[in-house]
Design a protein around this motif. Structure first.
Motif, PDB file in Angstrom:
ATOM      1  N   ALA A 179      18.862  20.299 -31.258  1.00  0.00           N
ATOM      2  CA  ALA A 179      19.321  21.082 -32.412  1.00  0.00           C
ATOM      3  C   ALA A 179      20.657  21.743 -32.100  1.00  0.00           C
ATOM      4  N   ARG A 180      20.755  22.336 -30.922  1.00  0.00           N
ATOM      5  CA  ARG A 180      22.026  22.974 -30.544  1.00  0.00           C
ATOM      6  C   ARG A 180      23.145  21.940 -30.442  1.00  0.00           C
ATOM      7  N   GLU A 181      22.820  20.766 -29.910  1.00  0.00           N
ATOM      8  CA  GLU A 181      23.838  19.727 -29.770  1.00  0.00           C
ATOM      9  C   GLU A 181      24.329  19.229 -31.131  1.00  0.00           C
ATOM     10  N   VAL A 182      23.392  18.974 -32.042  1.00  0.00           N
ATOM     11  CA  VAL A 182      23.801  18.429 -33.333  1.00  0.00           C
ATOM     12  C   VAL A 182      24.546  19.474 -34.162  1.00  0.00           C
ATOM     13  N   ILE A 183      24.165  20.736 -34.026  1.00  0.00           N
ATOM     14  CA  ILE A 183      24.884  21.812 -34.720  1.00  0.00           C
ATOM     15  C   ILE A 183      26.326  21.890 -34.205  1.00  0.00           C
ATOM     16  N   ARG A 184      26.471  21.765 -32.887  1.00  0.00           N
ATOM     17  CA  ARG A 184      27.807  21.835 -32.285  1.00  0.00           C
ATOM     18  C   ARG A 184      28.651  20.600 -32.613  1.00  0.00           C
ATOM     19  N   ASP A 185      28.058  19.421 -32.504  1.00  0.00           N
ATOM     20  CA  ASP A 185      28.837  18.180 -32.593  1.00  0.00           C
ATOM     21  C   ASP A 185      29.032  17.677 -34.030  1.00  0.00           C
ATOM     22  N   SER A 186      27.992  17.768 -34.849  1.00  0.00           N
ATOM     23  CA  SER A 186      28.063  17.219 -36.208  1.00  0.00           C
ATOM     24  C   SER A 186      28.347  18.272 -37.269  1.00  0.00           C
ATOM     25  N   LYS A 187      28.171  19.541 -36.903  1.00  0.00           N
ATOM     26  CA  LYS A 187      28.444  20.658 -37.817  1.00  0.00           C
ATOM     27  C   LYS A 187      27.754  20.482 -39.171  1.00  0.00           C
ATOM     28  N   PRO A 188      26.443  20.272 -39.182  1.00  0.00           N
ATOM     29  CA  PRO A 188      25.723  20.076 -40.438  1.00  0.00           C
ATOM     30  C   PRO A 188      25.628  21.358 -41.241  1.00  0.00           C
ATOM     31  N   ILE A 189      25.399  21.201 -42.538  1.00  0.00           N
ATOM     32  CA  ILE A 189      25.200  22.380 -43.393  1.00  0.00           C
ATOM     33  C   ILE A 189      23.742  22.820 -43.360  1.00  0.00           C
ATOM     34  N   ALA A 190      22.834  21.913 -42.952  1.00  0.00           N
ATOM     35  CA  ALA A 190      21.412  22.256 -42.875  1.00  0.00           C
ATOM     36  C   ALA A 190      20.715  21.327 -41.891  1.00  0.00           C
ATOM     37  N   LEU A 191      19.570  21.780 -41.391  1.00  0.00           N
ATOM     38  CA  LEU A 191      18.668  20.944 -40.607  1.00  0.00           C
ATOM     39  C   LEU A 191      17.458  20.610 -41.475  1.00  0.00           C
ATOM     40  N   THR A 192      16.808  19.482 -41.165  1.00  0.00           N
ATOM     41  CA  THR A 192      15.597  19.109 -41.895  1.00  0.00           C
ATOM     42  C   THR A 192      14.731  18.218 -41.032  1.00  0.00           C
TER      43      THR A 192
END
Length: 324
Positions: free
Chosen positions: A32-45
């Protein structure tokens, strides 16, 4: 794919980035931390598991990133009743599912229950709700037995529960363990009614142990059946699946649950307006009040972070197909 083919939302297309945490809590937090940092999503699901979601909350992953998590594969009380403003649960609680089971089987004269559960926060939450609700329905808990997460080591639990001769067994377990438990219970001639929560995926159970072993297994569902064409959401999903088919996976309840979560995210994005921030999306989701999503109502207004309460119960027939 359907949203993008129809022009996106507020002029923007959607992109889904998928990572596999292998149902391991530490991997959930790391990825989760990696994808938030690398892909900069607006939301998780789509996060699976009570402990996995709880770790995101306790490690403050959502708070620190200021990012909503919309749609999780858990209905644990600890999550359903959370006050964390970044979590949006788009399914009924495990307590709601267990209530549905007990309503049905108590009405048909069953009073002796056993609980088979995963030995972690998911299973213990379900066990606590089952104990409370069995007493509420004037039933008797004759046995309870567990297995360890990420295993199918169910033999000891099978022995304990079989010895107690319950009329019905409530299974708070994931698909692989559920399949193995059913297989072993039937192989020793146990005829208890076996019923499991929606965390068990019926096509995978049938695939793992065969339709003959799986027949009679009851499964609660938190979304309507893929064949329920009287529900407008299902008509929409059927049309979307026909337009964007996946030959490797038949349309099933799990896919419908994911579609519903995505539909709620899409509505939040529409309400948030062009170039929305994560906080604007969160705030927009909180304005969803008793809104119809094609036959299912969602409500995230007020203090509730759990917005959908639909529960149904189904049973596998001898062909491995679900019946209501």
């Amino acid at each position: 794919a359907t949203v993008n083919a129809n022009g996106g939302i507020n002029g923007a297309s959607l992109k889904l980035v998928t990572l596999d945490d292998e149902y391991k809590t530490e991997q959930t937090v790391k990825l989760a931390r990696e994808v938030i940092r690398d892909s900069k999503p607006i939301a998780l699901t789509g996060v699976v598991g009570t402990g996995n979601v709880a770790a995101l909350l306790s490690e403050k992953v959502l708070d620190e990133a200021g990012i909503p998590l919309v749609g999780v594969r858990s209905g644990a009380s600890s999550l359903v009743n959370t006050t964390n403003p970044w979590l949006f649960v788009t399914r009924a609680s495990y307590a709601d599912e267990i209530t549905k089971i007990l309503e049905l089987y108590s009405m048909t004269g069953n009073s002796r229950f056993a609980v088979f559960y995963q030995n972690d926060s998911f299973g213990q939450d379900g066990l606590a709700n089952a104990e409370r609700l069995i007493a509420q329905f004037k039933g008797q808990l004759v046995a309870k037995a567990s297995y360890e997460k990420n295993t199918t080591d169910v033999a000891a639990a099978v022995k304990t529960i079989h010895a107690a001769s319950p009329q019905a067994v409530i299974m708070i377990s994931n698909t692989a363990a559920s399949a193995e438990f059913v297989k072993q219970m039937r192989s020793i001639g146990n005829v208890s009614q076996l019923t499991t929560l929606s965390t068990t995926d019926d096509p995978q159970v049938v695939s793992k142990i065969g339709a003959e072993s799986a027949k009679g297994l009851a499964i609660t569902q938190v979304v309507p059946a893929p064949s329920a064409l009287s529900v407008s959401l299902i008509k929409e999903i059927q049309a979307a699946y026909k337009r964007f088919p996946n030959p490797e996976i038949a349309l099933n309840h799990t896919m419908i649950e994911g579609y519903l979560a995505a539909k709620i995210i899409g509505e939040g994005l529409r309400k948030a307006g062009p170039n929305a921030t994560r906080k604007q999306l969160r705030d927009a989701l909180k304005t969803i009040k008793n809104q119809d999503f094609g036959g299912l109502t969602a409500n995230f207004s007020g203090n509730s972070q759990a917005g959908v309460q639909f529960v149904d119960i189904t049973i596998l027939n001898k062909e491995g197909k679900l019946l209501r």
